[in-house]
Scaffold this active site. Sequence first.
Site, PDB file in Angstrom:
ATOM      1  NE  ARG A   1     -13.246  -0.032   4.622  1.00  0.00           N
ATOM      2  CZ  ARG A   1     -13.906  -0.464   3.579  1.00  0.00           C
ATOM      3  NH1 ARG A   1     -14.169  -1.712   3.436  1.00  0.00           N
ATOM      4  NH2 ARG A   1     -14.322   0.371   2.651  1.00  0.00           N
ATOM      5  CB  CYS A   2      -8.702   1.279  11.766  1.00  0.00           C
ATOM      6  SG  CYS A   2      -8.139   1.958  13.296  1.00  0.00           S
TER       7      CYS A   2
ATOM      8  CD  GLU B   1      -9.563   4.790   8.025  1.00  0.00           C
ATOM      9  OE1 GLU B   1      -9.111   5.680   8.731  1.00  0.00           O
ATOM     10  OE2 GLU B   1      -8.878   3.882   7.561  1.00  0.00           O
TER      11      GLU B   1
ATOM     12  CD  GLN C   1      -2.744  -1.265   2.492  1.00  0.00           C
ATOM     13  OE1 GLN C   1      -2.838  -2.317   3.123  1.00  0.00           O
ATOM     14  NE2 GLN C   1      -3.412  -0.179   2.870  1.00  0.00           N
TER      15      GLN C   1
HETATM   16  N1  PCD Z   1     -13.995   9.510  -1.882  1.00  0.00           N
HETATM   17  C1  PCD Z   1     -14.914  10.364  -2.485  1.00  0.00           C
HETATM   18  N2  PCD Z   1     -15.361  11.475  -1.806  1.00  0.00           N
HETATM   19  C2  PCD Z   1     -14.890  11.704  -0.553  1.00  0.00           C
HETATM   20  C3  PCD Z   1     -13.985  10.846   0.058  1.00  0.00           C
HETATM   21  C4  PCD Z   1     -13.532   9.757  -0.647  1.00  0.00           C
HETATM   22  O1  PCD Z   1     -15.346  10.119  -3.637  1.00  0.00           O
HETATM   23  N3  PCD Z   1     -15.323  12.778   0.127  1.00  0.00           N
HETATM   24  C5  PCD Z   1     -13.490   8.346  -2.608  1.00  0.00           C
HETATM   25  C6  PCD Z   1     -11.985   8.505  -2.816  1.00  0.00           C
HETATM   26  O2  PCD Z   1     -11.565   9.266  -3.780  1.00  0.00           O
HETATM   27  C7  PCD Z   1     -11.530   7.034  -2.904  1.00  0.00           C
HETATM   28  C8  PCD Z   1     -12.488   6.373  -1.927  1.00  0.00           C
HETATM   29  O3  PCD Z   1     -13.647   7.205  -1.835  1.00  0.00           O
HETATM   30  O4  PCD Z   1     -11.725   6.570  -4.188  1.00  0.00           O
HETATM   31  C9  PCD Z   1     -11.815   6.159  -0.531  1.00  0.00           C
HETATM   32  O5  PCD Z   1     -11.250   7.385  -0.145  1.00  0.00           O
HETATM   33  P1  PCD Z   1     -10.463   7.663   1.215  1.00  0.00           P
HETATM   34  O6  PCD Z   1     -11.391   7.650   2.362  1.00  0.00           O
HETATM   35  O7  PCD Z   1      -9.628   8.857   1.027  1.00  0.00           O
HETATM   36  O8  PCD Z   1      -9.563   6.381   1.454  1.00  0.00           O
HETATM   37  P2  PCD Z   1      -8.239   5.932   0.669  1.00  0.00           P
HETATM   38  O9  PCD Z   1      -7.043   6.452   1.358  1.00  0.00           O
HETATM   39  O10 PCD Z   1      -8.426   6.161  -0.750  1.00  0.00           O
HETATM   40  O11 PCD Z   1      -8.350   4.383   0.883  1.00  0.00           O
HETATM   41  C10 PCD Z   1      -7.928   3.783   2.091  1.00  0.00           C
HETATM   42  C11 PCD Z   1      -9.147   3.089   2.740  1.00  0.00           C
HETATM   43  C12 PCD Z   1      -8.664   2.169   3.812  1.00  0.00           C
HETATM   44  S1  PCD Z   1      -7.695   2.778   4.989  1.00  0.00           S
HETATM   45  C13 PCD Z   1      -9.073   0.899   3.870  1.00  0.00           C
HETATM   46  S2  PCD Z   1      -8.472  -0.103   5.070  1.00  0.00           S
HETATM   47  C14 PCD Z   1     -10.062   0.279   2.940  1.00  0.00           C
HETATM   48  C15 PCD Z   1     -10.844   1.434   2.272  1.00  0.00           C
HETATM   49  O12 PCD Z   1      -9.858   2.353   1.737  1.00  0.00           O
HETATM   50  N4  PCD Z   1      -9.389  -0.556   1.970  1.00  0.00           N
HETATM   51  C16 PCD Z   1     -10.063  -0.870   0.819  1.00  0.00           C
HETATM   52  N5  PCD Z   1     -11.639   0.908   1.177  1.00  0.00           N
HETATM   53  C17 PCD Z   1     -11.196  -0.130   0.421  1.00  0.00           C
HETATM   54  N6  PCD Z   1     -11.878  -0.455  -0.671  1.00  0.00           N
HETATM   55  C18 PCD Z   1     -11.472  -1.500  -1.430  1.00  0.00           C
HETATM   56  N7  PCD Z   1     -12.205  -1.829  -2.509  1.00  0.00           N
HETATM   57  N8  PCD Z   1     -10.371  -2.213  -1.104  1.00  0.00           N
HETATM   58  C19 PCD Z   1      -9.649  -1.911  -0.004  1.00  0.00           C
HETATM   59  O13 PCD Z   1      -8.538  -2.589   0.279  1.00  0.00           O
HETATM   60 MO1  PCD Z   1      -6.557   0.948   5.920  1.00  0.00          MO
HETATM   61  O14 PCD Z   1      -5.686   1.931   7.039  1.00  0.00           O
HETATM   62  O15 PCD Z   1      -5.425   0.412   4.824  1.00  0.00           O
HETATM   63  O16 PCD Z   1      -6.535  -0.360   7.135  1.00  0.00           O
END
Ligand code: PCD
Length: 798
Positions: free
Chosen positions: A382-383, A752, A235
Amino acid sequence: MAVQTPNLEPKGIQGLGKAIKRKEDARFIVGKGNYLDDINLPGMLYMALVHSPYAHAKILNIDTSEALKIPGVKAVITAKDLAAAGLSWIPTLAGDKQMVLADGKVLYQHQEVAAVYAETRQAAADGAAAVQVEYEPLPVVVDPYKATAPDAPVLREDIKDQMSGAHGPRRHPNHIWTWEVGSKDETEKALAQSEVRIKQHMVYPRSHPAPLEPCGCIGDMNRATGRLTVYMTTQAPHAIRTVLSLVTKIPENNIRVISPDIGGGFGNKVPVYPGYVCAIVGSIVLGAPVKWVETRTENLTTTGFARDFHMDIEIGATKDGRVTAMKVYTLADHGAFDAAADPSKYPAGLFSICTGSYDFQKAYAQVEAVYTNKAPGGVAYRCSFRVTEASYLIERSMDVLAHELKMDPAELRLKNFIQPHQFPYPSALGWTYDSGDYEKTLKVALERIGYHELRKEQAEKRARGELMGIGISTFTEIVGAGPSKDFDILGIKMFDGAEIRVHPTGSAIVRAGTRHQGQGHETTWAQIVSEELGLDVDKIIVEEGDTDTAPYGLGTYASRSTPTAGGAMALAARRIREKAKKIAAHLLEVGENDVEWVDKKFQVKGVPGKSVTMNEVAFAAYTNPPPGLEPGLETTYYYDPPNLTFPHGAYVCVVDIDKGTGEVKVRRFVAIDDCGTIINPMIVEGQVHGGLTEGFAMAFMQEIAFDEQGNHLASNFTDYLLPTALETPKWETGHTVTPSPHHPIGAKGVGESPTVGSPAAFVNAVVDALAHLGVRHIDMPITREKVWRVLRSAGIDA
Ligand code: PCD
């Protein structure tokens, strides 16, 4: 079957707020994505890893002779071989270091012990199975509360005598750091003076991001040129290149990191894993490309877990329900190495957002991290760095307080929200919230779900002995790490870059330092540029993930891309527009001050008929630039945001519980999100659907659990459950829009929010359904069995 060509009708200018289909989906839908395992290089070798069956053991001997006899096996390496290259341990992103291959002992079950390289994937796997390792088991620590007992076994012998670490003093060999924020004395005083106080212990269990595509890497050292190309499911490709250069001493311009299409990241693909290092080392040593793709079990057992926060909270309030103070103590189980990927200054991530959406005058939080015999991690699944734990804590606690005060949980929230006029709002734990309208968002959600009628229905059902609950969560997030004054990882500041190249014929290629994994950047970045420059959205190609071409940036996680790279993209476009204006003036034969940008065209002020388009300007930039002006139409912009963004939302969940089986049925779930200006409403809706589904899974289905010997009990998808369309409730989404005042287009992150905000809504709904039976809290995952036991112990008959 013939593959249909996707409909590529030109869409024209499609800027902010347009629900256009995702440009990238055409290739994904017809199976033309290019994922790591799709890449095959000439002469490529395959790698497999040997894993420990023990959670804590000394390694007495490793015998590789049988493995080397297997046809096709080329080499086997262990920690000893890595030591010769100075690579047996690597730095983690959290200031600790971690073994690449077990060095003298193993510290968790499934830890990597040896790497086998072979001509085929099958031979590599056979080779790994033939490596003989002799272990001497050691006592195991699984419970974080027992990790720092005086007689606890020492896990990290390498640092057992170091009484200070990257984040301050250590008080026990298994203690990593203690972090605190806020005023302890003032908070305790305010608590002591409060009319009402609640205390609650709650656990956010260990979970795992489990992306559909597991992690993988191809190391490709070209001995002729000295150039190392690394294909990696990462990432954050630029950060990886810098770290690789520092660790291997290969000059950074001789390293190219390519992050191809990624099948989900979810924070799992931020850290550097032993498998990556061994694939790269293998390529350097063997002079051939080496591919490693982990198995599902390797993914679940060895790569970055999330959460494992054990939290105690105390909240003070007046009798009529105004909150006064909050004190939090958290024990964080980090496993065998501190490999959390947090910004340097914040070892507990952004957990200090735990005062949430409420106007707490006093607050104090302390977090202690300890080592246990479990896989390392603590990734931001996702935080935004522990925001999920913080949101769950405060949103669950507000319900505990409402229960104590016998107040409606919606009313309690409405009474304590930070008010619109208080923004920018300085929180007691040190953040400055940019904007929000919590009351409005909650009211939209309550109205949509029909809250008052539901409460009536609940009362009637309760009188009949039926179980129904309503849960609310009105969370505030903190995303967009971040401003360079406070945010860095390993010293690298967390701003982000964008590059725009407008070609003579009015098409453009734009690149960013972020790397999407399914989020839709190829569409949304193009929309930002389309909006700012008036170019056709289909004539804008977005490219991310190749360090040879993309501008530097710290990648995609923590919902940071829109707040950082999204801002960079808008500002790069505006810089292009400034130059374009000079060219437009030249074409229109007027002074620059007589030109204005109207309806996505340059026009002579007050003369609508006299205008030029960006296409015309682009052509002139290469064919007829004004004398004295540098030709061309390209730029790079590095955007260092002045603050983070604070998206928020109001989620309301209705559940029905079957008294006989303990089954919880989510009847309705309304999610109203506020992420400021929306770039693409369809993408945002998709993000919310996905995030809610993950929140649902954590609330009801998932836990990375261990037995007392440290055996991993969730190493495959029959034990670690992923929700399918069958279990997943129907989501009802909506939004309010409170733009971020400091972001160039007013956008906040959203990816997130639903995972951060939803678990508390589910749990609050279940507890609400059972509250009259004396139930105050149930830890996730709320399985059928747990509810069944609660019902039986409350004497409820089916
Ligand atoms: N957007 C719009 N408007 C607004 C805001 C936002 O349209 N106002 C869109 C954008 O541009 C992109 C999306 O929506 O396309 C998202 O964004 P953002 O909130 O700025 O975020 P980014 O930085 O781009 O991304 C990151 C996130 C995270 S943190 C996670 S775990 C998950 C979520 O992203 N992963 C994933 N989601 C998702 N989806 C998918 N399909 N796959 C994946 O793997 Mo961490 O810290 O890494 O744990």
